[in-house]
Enzyme design. Structure first.
Site, PDB file in Angstrom:
ATOM      1  N   ASP A 142       0.825  -1.328  -0.005  1.00 14.24           N
ATOM      2  CA  ASP A 142      -0.174   0.059  -0.398  1.00 14.24           C
ATOM      3  C   ASP A 142       0.375   1.250   0.357  1.00 14.24           C
ATOM      4  O   ASP A 142       1.768   1.030   0.587  1.00 14.24           O
ATOM      5  CB  ASP A 142      -0.566  -0.199   1.169  1.00 14.24           C
ATOM      6  CG  ASP A 142      -2.208   1.525   1.396  1.00 14.24           C
ATOM      7  OD1 ASP A 142      -2.982   1.718   0.992  1.00 14.24           O
ATOM      8  OD2 ASP A 142      -1.863   1.885   2.692  1.00 14.24           O
ATOM      9  N   GLU A 168       1.171   0.018  -5.341  1.00  6.27           N
ATOM     10  CA  GLU A 168       0.100   0.772  -5.628  1.00  6.27           C
ATOM     11  C   GLU A 168       0.643   1.500  -5.382  1.00  6.27           C
ATOM     12  O   GLU A 168       1.251   2.422  -4.151  1.00  6.27           O
ATOM     13  CB  GLU A 168      -0.190   0.708  -3.655  1.00  6.27           C
ATOM     14  CG  GLU A 168      -2.269   1.220  -4.055  1.00  6.27           C
ATOM     15  CD  GLU A 168      -2.000   2.563  -3.684  1.00  6.27           C
ATOM     16  OE1 GLU A 168      -1.117   3.312  -4.672  1.00  6.27           O
ATOM     17  OE2 GLU A 168      -1.635   2.534  -1.994  1.00  6.27           O
ATOM     18  N   ASP A 225     -11.492   1.609  -2.641  1.00  7.00           N
ATOM     19  CA  ASP A 225     -11.305   2.497  -2.814  1.00  7.00           C
ATOM     20  C   ASP A 225     -11.985   3.836  -3.845  1.00  7.00           C
ATOM     21  O   ASP A 225     -12.395   4.879  -4.076  1.00  7.00           O
ATOM     22  CB  ASP A 225     -10.045   3.920  -2.896  1.00  7.00           C
ATOM     23  CG  ASP A 225      -9.230   3.006  -1.582  1.00  7.00           C
ATOM     24  OD1 ASP A 225      -9.583   3.390  -0.550  1.00  7.00           O
ATOM     25  OD2 ASP A 225      -8.001   3.899  -1.303  1.00  7.00           O
TER      26      ASP A 225
END
Length: 503
Positions: A298, A345, A398
């Site tokens: 992330d 990411e 998201d």
């Protein structure tokens, strides 16, 4: 690590259609793995499985290592003789379409304590006790502090540790020793719950691998301030003399918010990490590597540079970019783990140094097809422009589900999207899945909401909105023979099927 052409579905454990108010590691998870196997889908992507803090966000975990007790299957306790069916039969009417976090948490905690009492009454020499003793010995590096933290937190009405009495905040040795002695049983209960969680996870993961399914896990780069890790290792974070973050993490104004995103997580004291040879991070990645097969890293750009915001700021606008650990970090991980089981990411503000860092270690980046359209769209996110070494998504947790994204988009974007895909709006999610499955991307992944063609009421998370997220659950009637056949077909036709790869 080697990435083979594959297909995946993003569905968090909490979204599985269990009978007990939240998805868990029991029958619903095994049924899900069977579904993936039947459709030839290689990959199951989950979100962080840690116990969530405020707002129920898995990205604000109370521990970097512990598992979420909500995901424990109560049937397990019946199977090993610690509960009987009547305990599980007596529960509230849980909502079917969303997770009632408070209601489910209270019920599960109550019956888990009954099971723990039965466990404590057993002879310490039996096999289950031996397994438990081995677990607490092997995991003491994180389990001792995590369990202690959770019990202290309960005693202070789940308040953030910044509000605890000084002797607890600063980990006074005498105070903690006395607390451990007084609340030994409560601390042991927390350890027992973690033992059960990871026992169930290990069995499920083994079953998935036997079925040809690899699990993609998720490591949030930052820890929530109110976590066992920040409390027990304050030297590893940028805290002031009162152990309060003087700078916090976030991102500048972007696609999601004109004020940026003020996450509030403490930033790392990277120089301290370097002096300790990144021991905390190495242990974190090693442990995660035992649990999953591939890791989504992330906010990858934070390892190159993080957006540093003064701790008293009300928005993320006043931040600045501050250099991260970069190559020293990944070299240390690689030496200790032998490979880098990551994809990056790499969304948001991406500068050349971030790309260089990613490419130096040959990590796949991410492409989001929804981001390829509209005035602010970037054509790099359209399938014909994907490199092979990337992970392609219709959208992520998201983003709104694709149908909801399309329905709420300006007319010009809708027209552009339909011209590009050459189809009808009723099949927008299906067409976008088809497009990324046909692309060169080594991994093609879509949220389950897109396979079900669901709208915005099934959205998992809206960034910068603190409440009302993470609660969506899949209906037990969602999976149909028609859906199975379609997924099986697109996997096979695009050389992404485990059925095809076995030949």
């Amino acid at each position: 690590m080697e990435f083979a052409r594959s297909a995946g579905i993003l569905l968090h454990i909490s979204s599985l259609p269990s009978s007990y108010g939240v998805g868990d590691l029991g029958k619903c998870a095994y049924d899900w793995v069977d579904f993936l196997n039947e459709t030839g889908t290689n990959l199951w992507q989950i979100l962080p499985y840690h116990p969530p803090g405020e707002g129920n966000s898995p990205y604000q975990g109370l521990s970097a290592f512990a598992g979420n007790p909500l995901f424990i299957d109560p049937q397990f306790f019946i199977d090993i003789g610690l509960l009987n069916p009547k305990h599980i039969a007596q529960h509230a009417n849980f909502p079917n379409k969303s997770v009632g976090f408070k209601l489910v948490g209270e019920w599960k905690n109550r019956i888990f304590k009954i099971a723990f009492q039965e466990f404590a009454n057993q002879k310490a020499s039996n096999n289950l006790h031996k397994q438990f003793d081995r677990f607490i010995t092997e995991n003491s590096k994180w389990l001792d502090d995590s369990s202690l933290f959770m019990v202290i937190r309960e005693k202070f009405k789940r308040s953030s540790w910044r509000h605890w009495p000084k002797e607890f905040r600063f980990r006074d040795k005498k105070t903690l020793a006395e607390f451990r002695e007084k609340y030994y049983r409560d601390i042991n209960y927390q350890k027992f719950i973690q033992f059960v969680f990871f026992t169930q996870w290990e069995l499920l993961h083994k079953y998935a691998l036997e079925k040809g399914i690899r699990v993609i896990g998720d490591i949030p780069i930052f820890m929530g301030y109110d976590s066992a890790d920040v409390w027990s290792h304050p030297n590893l974070f940028q805290l002031d003399a009162n152990l309060i973050p003087y700078v916090v993490a976030g991102v500048p104004p972007d696609y999601f918010s004109s004020d940026g995103q003020l996450w509030g997580n403490p930033l790392y004291a990277w120089e301290e990490h370097k002096q300790n040879d990144f021991f905390w991070w190495i242990n974190r990645v090693k442990y995660m590597r035992q649990m999953v097969d591939v890791i989504r890293l992330d906010h990858f750009r934070g390892f190159s540079a993080a957006w540093e915001i003064p701790g008293d700021s009300l928005t993320a606008k006043d931040g600045k970019w501050v250099e991260g650990p970069m190559y020293a970090f990944f070299d240390a991980i690689k030496i200790n783990i032998n490979d880098l089981p990551f994809f990056a990411e790499d969304l948001g503000v991406i500068t050349p140094d971030v790309i260089e860092l990613r490419d130096h270690y040959k990590m796949p980046g991410m492409r989001i097809m929804q981001f390829g359209f509209g005035e602010s769209g970037n054509r790099e996110n359209l399938p014909e422009n994907y490199p092979a070494n990337c992970v392609a998504y219709t959208g992520t947790h998201d983003n709104p589900p694709t149908r909801g994204w399309f329905d709420s988009s300006p007319e010009a974007l809708k027209e552009s999207c339909l011209r590009y895909l050459g189809g009808k709006k009723e099949k927008i999610a299906q067409m976008m899945i088809q497009a990324i499955w046909e692309s060169p991307a080594v991994y093609a992944i879509a949220p389950m909401q897109d396979f079900l063609n669901l709208g915005n009421n099934s959205r998992m998370n809206t960034p910068s909105v603190p409440l009302g997220n993470w609660a969506w659950r899949m209906s037990p009637k969602s999976i149909t023979p028609k859906l199975i056949e379609w997924i099986k077909e697109i996997n096979f036709e695009n050389n992404r099927s485990i059925i095809e790869n076995k030949k």
